[in-house]
Design a protein around this motif. Structure first.
Motif, PDB file in Angstrom:
ATOM      1  N   GLY A   1       1.334   0.946   3.896  1.00  0.00           N
ATOM      2  CA  GLY A   1       0.940  -0.392   4.340  1.00  0.00           C
ATOM      3  C   GLY A   1       0.470  -1.252   3.185  1.00  0.00           C
ATOM      4  N   TRP A   2      -0.289  -0.662   2.271  1.00  0.00           N
ATOM      5  CA  TRP A   2      -0.753  -1.364   1.073  1.00  0.00           C
ATOM      6  C   TRP A   2       0.438  -1.752   0.190  1.00  0.00           C
ATOM      7  CZ3 TRP A   2      -0.374   0.641  -3.971  1.00  0.00           C
ATOM      8  CH2 TRP A   2      -1.060  -0.047  -4.957  1.00  0.00           C
ATOM      9  N   LEU A   3       1.405  -0.838   0.030  1.00  0.00           N
ATOM     10  CA  LEU A   3       2.622  -1.163  -0.718  1.00  0.00           C
ATOM     11  C   LEU A   3       3.315  -2.376  -0.106  1.00  0.00           C
ATOM     12  CD1 LEU A   3       4.230   2.366  -1.240  1.00  0.00           C
ATOM     13  CD2 LEU A   3       3.299   0.896  -3.034  1.00  0.00           C
ATOM     14  N   ASP A   4       3.454  -2.380   1.222  1.00  0.00           N
ATOM     15  CA  ASP A   4       4.114  -3.495   1.907  1.00  0.00           C
ATOM     16  C   ASP A   4       3.421  -4.819   1.602  1.00  0.00           C
ATOM     17  OD1 ASP A   4       5.947  -1.723   3.029  1.00  0.00           O
ATOM     18  OD2 ASP A   4       4.899  -1.622   4.963  1.00  0.00           O
ATOM     19  N   LEU A   5       2.090  -4.812   1.573  1.00  0.00           N
ATOM     20  CA  LEU A   5       1.344  -6.034   1.251  1.00  0.00           C
ATOM     21  C   LEU A   5       1.625  -6.494  -0.178  1.00  0.00           C
ATOM     22  CD1 LEU A   5      -2.149  -5.231   2.835  1.00  0.00           C
ATOM     23  CD2 LEU A   5      -0.452  -6.888   3.660  1.00  0.00           C
ATOM     24  N   GLN A   6       1.725  -5.549  -1.101  1.00  0.00           N
ATOM     25  CA  GLN A   6       1.982  -5.912  -2.502  1.00  0.00           C
ATOM     26  C   GLN A   6       3.408  -6.431  -2.695  1.00  0.00           C
ATOM     27  OE1 GLN A   6      -0.698  -6.211  -4.198  1.00  0.00           O
ATOM     28  NE2 GLN A   6      -1.754  -5.191  -2.513  1.00  0.00           N
ATOM     29  N   TYR A   7       4.364  -5.866  -1.956  1.00  0.00           N
ATOM     30  CA  TYR A   7       5.730  -6.406  -2.000  1.00  0.00           C
ATOM     31  C   TYR A   7       5.745  -7.825  -1.445  1.00  0.00           C
ATOM     32  CZ  TYR A   7       8.180  -2.174  -3.464  1.00  0.00           C
ATOM     33  OH  TYR A   7       8.648  -1.102  -4.187  1.00  0.00           O
ATOM     34  N   ALA A   8       5.067  -8.053  -0.342  1.00  0.00           N
ATOM     35  CA  ALA A   8       5.032  -9.390   0.269  1.00  0.00           C
ATOM     36  C   ALA A   8       4.371 -10.407  -0.662  1.00  0.00           C
ATOM     37  CB  ALA A   8       4.297  -9.336   1.613  1.00  0.00           C
TER      38      ALA A   8
ATOM     39  N   GLY B   1       4.615 -10.339  -3.841  1.00  0.00           N
ATOM     40  CA  GLY B   1       5.450 -10.499  -5.024  1.00  0.00           C
ATOM     41  C   GLY B   1       4.994  -9.697  -6.225  1.00  0.00           C
ATOM     42  N   ALA B   2       4.034  -8.796  -6.042  1.00  0.00           N
ATOM     43  CA  ALA B   2       3.506  -8.019  -7.164  1.00  0.00           C
ATOM     44  C   ALA B   2       4.352  -6.788  -7.492  1.00  0.00           C
ATOM     45  CB  ALA B   2       2.071  -7.587  -6.879  1.00  0.00           C
ATOM     46  N   PHE B   3       5.006  -6.202  -6.497  1.00  0.00           N
ATOM     47  CA  PHE B   3       5.772  -4.980  -6.712  1.00  0.00           C
ATOM     48  C   PHE B   3       7.266  -5.257  -6.611  1.00  0.00           C
ATOM     49  CE2 PHE B   3       2.229  -1.864  -5.188  1.00  0.00           C
ATOM     50  CZ  PHE B   3       1.449  -2.243  -6.275  1.00  0.00           C
ATOM     51  N   LEU B   4       8.025  -4.637  -7.525  1.00  0.00           N
ATOM     52  CA  LEU B   4       9.476  -4.811  -7.563  1.00  0.00           C
ATOM     53  C   LEU B   4      10.227  -3.563  -7.114  1.00  0.00           C
ATOM     54  CD1 LEU B   4       9.743  -6.570 -11.034  1.00  0.00           C
ATOM     55  CD2 LEU B   4       9.537  -7.627  -8.773  1.00  0.00           C
ATOM     56  N   ALA B   5       9.648  -2.404  -7.353  1.00  0.00           N
ATOM     57  CA  ALA B   5      10.271  -1.131  -6.974  1.00  0.00           C
ATOM     58  C   ALA B   5       9.184  -0.065  -6.953  1.00  0.00           C
ATOM     59  CB  ALA B   5      11.365  -0.741  -7.960  1.00  0.00           C
ATOM     60  N   SER B   6       9.384   0.938  -6.103  1.00  0.00           N
ATOM     61  CA  SER B   6       8.426   2.043  -6.051  1.00  0.00           C
ATOM     62  C   SER B   6       9.092   3.255  -5.433  1.00  0.00           C
ATOM     63  CB  SER B   6       7.183   1.654  -5.240  1.00  0.00           C
ATOM     64  OG  SER B   6       7.520   1.377  -3.892  1.00  0.00           O
ATOM     65  N   GLY B   7       8.496   4.411  -5.691  1.00  0.00           N
ATOM     66  CA  GLY B   7       8.998   5.634  -5.088  1.00  0.00           C
ATOM     67  C   GLY B   7       8.247   6.840  -5.599  1.00  0.00           C
ATOM     68  N   ARG B   8       8.451   7.951  -4.912  1.00  0.00           N
ATOM     69  CA  ARG B   8       7.745   9.161  -5.316  1.00  0.00           C
ATOM     70  C   ARG B   8       8.517   9.884  -6.411  1.00  0.00           C
ATOM     71  NH1 ARG B   8       8.297  13.367  -0.246  1.00  0.00           N
ATOM     72  NH2 ARG B   8      10.152  14.411  -1.009  1.00  0.00           N
ATOM     73  N   LYS B   9       7.790  10.660  -7.178  1.00  0.00           N
ATOM     74  CA  LYS B   9       8.384  11.472  -8.228  1.00  0.00           C
ATOM     75  C   LYS B   9       8.997  12.722  -7.602  1.00  0.00           C
ATOM     76  CE  LYS B   9       4.827  10.347 -11.652  1.00  0.00           C
ATOM     77  NZ  LYS B   9       3.714  10.955 -12.432  1.00  0.00           N
TER      78      LYS B   9
ATOM     79  N   ALA C   1       2.424  -9.091 -12.764  1.00  0.00           N
ATOM     80  CA  ALA C   1       1.166  -9.807 -12.515  1.00  0.00           C
ATOM     81  C   ALA C   1       0.865 -10.654 -13.740  1.00  0.00           C
ATOM     82  CB  ALA C   1       0.021  -8.841 -12.250  1.00  0.00           C
ATOM     83  N   ARG C   2      -0.091 -11.553 -13.588  1.00  0.00           N
ATOM     84  CA  ARG C   2      -0.416 -12.460 -14.695  1.00  0.00           C
ATOM     85  C   ARG C   2      -1.019 -11.722 -15.884  1.00  0.00           C
ATOM     86  NH1 ARG C   2      -4.140 -13.017 -10.878  1.00  0.00           N
ATOM     87  NH2 ARG C   2      -6.325 -12.821 -11.454  1.00  0.00           N
ATOM     88  N   ASP C   3      -1.728 -10.606 -15.625  1.00  0.00           N
ATOM     89  CA  ASP C   3      -2.333  -9.847 -16.712  1.00  0.00           C
ATOM     90  C   ASP C   3      -2.769  -8.474 -16.225  1.00  0.00           C
ATOM     91  OD1 ASP C   3      -4.779 -10.262 -15.333  1.00  0.00           O
ATOM     92  OD2 ASP C   3      -5.259 -12.011 -16.552  1.00  0.00           O
ATOM     93  N   ARG C   4      -3.240  -7.667 -17.156  1.00  0.00           N
ATOM     94  CA  ARG C   4      -3.644  -6.295 -16.838  1.00  0.00           C
ATOM     95  C   ARG C   4      -4.811  -6.270 -15.848  1.00  0.00           C
ATOM     96  NH1 ARG C   4      -2.713  -1.315 -19.344  1.00  0.00           N
ATOM     97  NH2 ARG C   4      -4.225   0.234 -18.707  1.00  0.00           N
ATOM     98  N   ALA C   5      -5.745  -7.195 -15.987  1.00  0.00           N
ATOM     99  CA  ALA C   5      -6.892  -7.228 -15.075  1.00  0.00           C
ATOM    100  C   ALA C   5      -6.437  -7.404 -13.631  1.00  0.00           C
ATOM    101  CB  ALA C   5      -7.865  -8.335 -15.476  1.00  0.00           C
TER     102      ALA C   5
END
Length: 99
Positions: A24-31, A33-41, A53-57
């Protein structure tokens, strides 16, 4: 751009107990615009997220809200890099090297 390298620090059963909240948290980050791709190892010892993101912080703030973090079942390694080459579909994320 950032590579977020997740390593599980607890047994997979404990990770699975908060997996739905993490997704659910991943879905919020995709919405947002912060996440472009994700998956398990593979093997299943963590995961990887490609983020912007604008910066590391800002990335550190996002990561702090991951239910995996708040449950204490993972550790993050954050690597910032300049994406100077991309596939055409990711052209909007290309970055210039500093002068």
């Amino acid at each position: 751009m950032f590579v977020l390298d997740i390593t599980y620090t607890a047994p997979v059963e404990q990770v699975d107990a908060v997996l739905a909240d993490h997704v659910g948290w991943l879905d919020l980050q995709y919405a947002a615009g912060a996440f472009l791709a994700s998956g398990r190892k593979e093997p299943r010892e963590g995961g990887v997220i490609l983020a912007v993101a604008r910066d590391r912080a800002a990335i550190e703030e996002i990561v702090a809200g991951d239910p995996f973090v708040t449950a204490g079942v993972c550790a993050y390694r954050i690597t910032e890099f300049l994406a100077t080459k991309t596939v055409p579909a990711m052209a909007e994320y290309r970055q210039e090297l500093p002068a």
